[in-house]
Enzyme design. Structure first.
Site, short mmCIF file in Angstrom:
data_model
loop_
_atom_site.label_atom_id
_atom_site.label_comp_id
_atom_site.label_asym_id
_atom_site.label_seq_id
_atom_site.Cartn_x
_atom_site.Cartn_y
_atom_site.Cartn_z
N GLU A 153 -41.96 1.29 3.95
CA GLU A 153 -42.80 2.45 3.62
C GLU A 153 -44.29 2.09 3.69
OE1 GLU A 153 -40.46 3.26 -0.05
OE2 GLU A 153 -40.19 5.25 0.84
N GLU A 174 -32.26 1.59 -0.38
CA GLU A 174 -32.31 2.19 -1.73
C GLU A 174 -31.00 2.86 -2.14
OE1 GLU A 174 -34.61 2.41 0.57
OE2 GLU A 174 -36.60 2.10 -0.32
#
Ligand code: NAD
Length: 701
Positions: free
Chosen positions: A105, A125
């Site tokens: 990210e 995640e």
């Protein structure tokens, strides 16, 4: 300091330095932010490179800081990415080795990305019950396309940078040294005035996205029943198409925090740490010497021996299998071939790899042929006299320093060690069936096992792709000892009024992969009875229901005999409720004067799970298991306990130990209960009285 600042001519290089994998802890985020501010305030700096020291670019957020104030503290990951994205000087992510989660990210917030081939790129995640939380669901689909992004986010699987080379994610692949290559690239972006492209500005298009998302939801919903995260990840990515960028970002963040509060996520994060903790043994320092394992022998080529041989071959270790006769060897090798060939048919194994693995296999009937192996793993019949014969031969044949391991499920390892003149080299390596599939390895540490031998087998487990949990010696070790209480209780439930299918359905609904009676039919009721009877000889008598004996007397051994707790049709594993078993149970109740009652699914689950918890508490207080989380790993990886409940100990903590104790006392007051059965373990009583949990009081450091 968790990020270093270097100057390479007109380029600042910010190097994340938070070993082992540069996770984005609060301190690391601060370090990057400081570096960025320094670079921006220095007129001599024209561009910035962000990279990672050591083994990773960045493996993501710091999981230890999840659910703490540090996750939300400034510089928050969002503020950091925003600062990078809005930097008036170009920022280049220089990616190598591992670029995962928040690391990816951060890279997506940079103006440019360069990467070494073979870097692992992913968003794991979802494996922790979460969604990405720092923009991946909004930025990644804009750059690599909706389908690739959704697959990566929902599966949590990583891809190599080469696989993604043409996806638009990378501006350049760097074959040589990364930092000089990235600095050179950064200089060129300045010289060529390439500006400050932002992923967020890319127009996202996906015609008829509604149909695609509906299809995705249907397929995910079917497989992720007990896990909310995958479907919420789909919602997060859909927002990239339906909302303006900033709103999509906020929606993703809301989903992330919502998921972080779920019990599933807490359980999965617990498992993540439990798995890492299990190989850390307090009296085994990191520098404990280990022996080289270059060649292995496996004794017995039955169900377990053939699987264990495959595990070794898969890891590139040459294996010699020793059997009683040529027929045994032939059957073992044929089994190995057929499992590999099945993998080839399913496209999971290349013929080339298969040939390579098979070239590591040899067979013998002669102990002298395995004399120079570094380890022998015994997997012969579960009979102490047969094991005695094998260990005496291993002891006299094998070179000094070889490790003698046994796969016994229940026998006394200390006794087996005393059959040899080198008890210090004897250890238990309890693989689970099928060995080539199951990830758990219970490592049994005998009273004489040398630390070096223990450390070697734990290291070997890692090489074999297994998670090792260490158990001390007792009947059944951690897993089977607990399962014994669980099965006993399951049969008591039948005496009192349940049917096998009611019990199985209740625990399967709770989340177990398979109920106790289906398991029993799979393992073999005769095998279970044999172990029970042996235990009866060696242990003080404890009460078992007699129903299993009645079944075995009627040749109802399970799937292998076409009849067990259930009926089976030839060639099928489908279990049908059995009228004959109902009749056996009815007669048994009549003979023993039990008037059956309806037992709720809730009571069935409580009695079975609390039976596990109580025995686990004893196992902890006796020091058989080192920590509560080890028991959780054993049950999730070896016995089908639902991972989203975090294992029996984590689950017990979530129910509350005093609630469990109160229920156990109620069960003990049941007129048909075995009063001994529900006697609470002293540790459970103590923790409940202190208002404590297994995960604190039961976990020595
Ligand atoms: P199995 O009956 O399938 O295989 C045993 C093999 O050992 C046979 O091929 C037999 O020919 C061979 N053998 C017997 N005596 C021998 C000797 N003296 N020398 C060489 N070979 C000999 O049994 P299995 O299910 O593979 O179990 C083997 C061991 O693994 C047992 O100790 C068992 O408790 C343990 N174990 C079994 C499971 C399971 O699910 N089956 C799981 C974990 C551990």
């Amino acid at each position: 300091m968790s990020a270093e600042y270097q100057v390479h001519g007109a380029v600042a290089v910010i190097v994340l330095n938070n070993p082992p994998v540069n996770s984005l802890s609060l301190a690391t985020r601060k370090g990057i932010m400081d570096g960025l501010e320094k670079a921006l305030s220095d007129d001599g700096i024209k561009a910035i490179v962000i990279t990672g020291a050591g083994r990773a670019f960045c493996a993501g957020g710091d999981i230890r800081e999840f659910n703490t104030d540090k996750t939300r503290a400034e510089p928050h990951i969002h503020s950091l990415i925003r600062a990078v994205e809005e930097s008036p000087k170009p920022v280049v992510a220089a990616i190598h080795s591992i670029c995962m989660g928040a690391g990816l990210e951060l890279a997506l917030g940079c103006h440019f990305r360069v990467a070494k081939p073979d870097s692992q790129i992913g968003l794991p995640e979802v494996k922790l019950g979460l969604s990405p939380g720092a923009g991946a669901s909004q930025r990644l689909p804009r750059i690599v396309g909706v389908e690739t992004a959704l697959n990566m986010i929902v599966s949590g699987e990583s891809m190599t940078s080469q696989t993604l080379a043409n996806s638009g994610l990378f501006d350049s692949m760097i074959e040589g040294d990364l930092v000089p290559g990235a600095v050179d690239f950064a200089e060129r972006t300045v010289a060529e005035k390439r500006g400050l492209p932002k992923v967020r500005d890319i127009k996202i298009k996906y015609p008829n996205y509604e149909a695609y998302f509906q299809f995705t939801r249907n397929s995910i919903g079917a497989v992720a029943r007990n896990y909310p995260a995958p479907l919420r990840c789909v919602d997060a990515v859909e927002a990239a198409l339906t909302m303006p960028f900033e709103d999509g970002l906020q929606s993703e963040l809301d989903i992330f925090f919502e998921l972080m509060a779920t019990r599933q996520s807490k359980a999965l994060i617990h498992s993540f740490f439990a798995e890492r903790a299990s190989s850390k043994i307090p009296d085994l320092p990191e520098n404990t010497p280990v022996r080289d394992i270059r060649k292995a022998a496996v004794i017995g080529a039955g169900m377990m021996g053939s699987g264990i041989s495959m595990v070794l071959m898969n890891a590139g270790i040459p294996v010699t299998i020793l059997e009683l006769d040529q027929g045994g060897l032939d059957r073992g090798v044929a089994k190995i071939r057929s499992i590999y060939e099945d993998s080839i048919r399913r496209g999971r194994l290349s013929r080339d790899k298969y040939e390579k693995r098979m070239s590591l296999l040899s067979t013998t009937l002669d102990y002298s042929a395995i004399a120079d192996c570094d380890i022998a793993i015994e997997a012969v019949f579960e009979d102490i006299q047969i094991k005695k014969g094998v260990f005496e031969k291993l002891d006299s044949a094998m070179k000094a320093g070889s490790i003698l391991a046994t796969n016994t499920s229940t026998l006394d390892l200390n006794k087996i060690a005393r059959f040899t003149t080198r008890p210090q080299d004897v250890i238990g390596a309890h693989f689970f069936s099928p060995a080539q599939v199951m990830k758990l390895l219970e490592v049994i540490r005998g009273e004489a096992t040398k630390k070096e031998v223990l450390a070697t087998v734990i290291k070997l487990a890692g090489k074999l792709g297994k998670t090792a949990v260490v158990s001390r010696v007792c009947d059944g070790f951690i897993g089977n000892r607990m399962m014994e209480q669980y099965s006993r209780q399951a049969e008591f439930l039948l005496e009192e009024g349940s049917t096998p299918e009611q019990v199985d359905e209740a625990v399967e609904k709770f989340g177990f992969a398979m109920g106790p009676f289906r398991v029993s039919d799979l393992v073999g009721n005769d095998v279970i009875l044999h172990i029970r009877n042996r235990w009866d000889d060696e242990k003080p008598r404890i009460r078992y229901s007699k129903i299993l004996e009645l079944l075995c007397a009627a040749d109802r051994f399970g799937q292998k005999s076409g009849a067990g707790w259930y009926d089976y049709k030839p060639g099928s594993r489908h279990a049908f409720p059995s009228p004959a078993v109902s009749e056996t149970i009815r007669k048994y109740r009549e003979a023993t004067g039990i008037v059956p009652r309806n037992i709720s699914s809730e009571e069935i689950v409580e009695r079975l799970v609390y039976a596990l918890v109580n025995e686990a508490a004893r196992i902890l207080e006796e020091g058989i298991a080192l920590r509560a989380s080890d028991i959780d790993i054993v049950f999730m990886m070896g016995y089908g306990f639902p991972p989203w409940r975090g294992g029996p100990m984590f689950y017990a903590d979530s129910v509350g130990l005093s609630t469990i104790l109160r229920r156990m006392r109620q069960f003990a007051a049941n007129p048909h209960a075995d009063p001994e059965f529900w006697k609470p373990a002293p540790l459970l009583v103590k923790l409940a009285a202190d208002g404590a949990r297994f995960s604190e009081g039961g976990m020595p450091l």
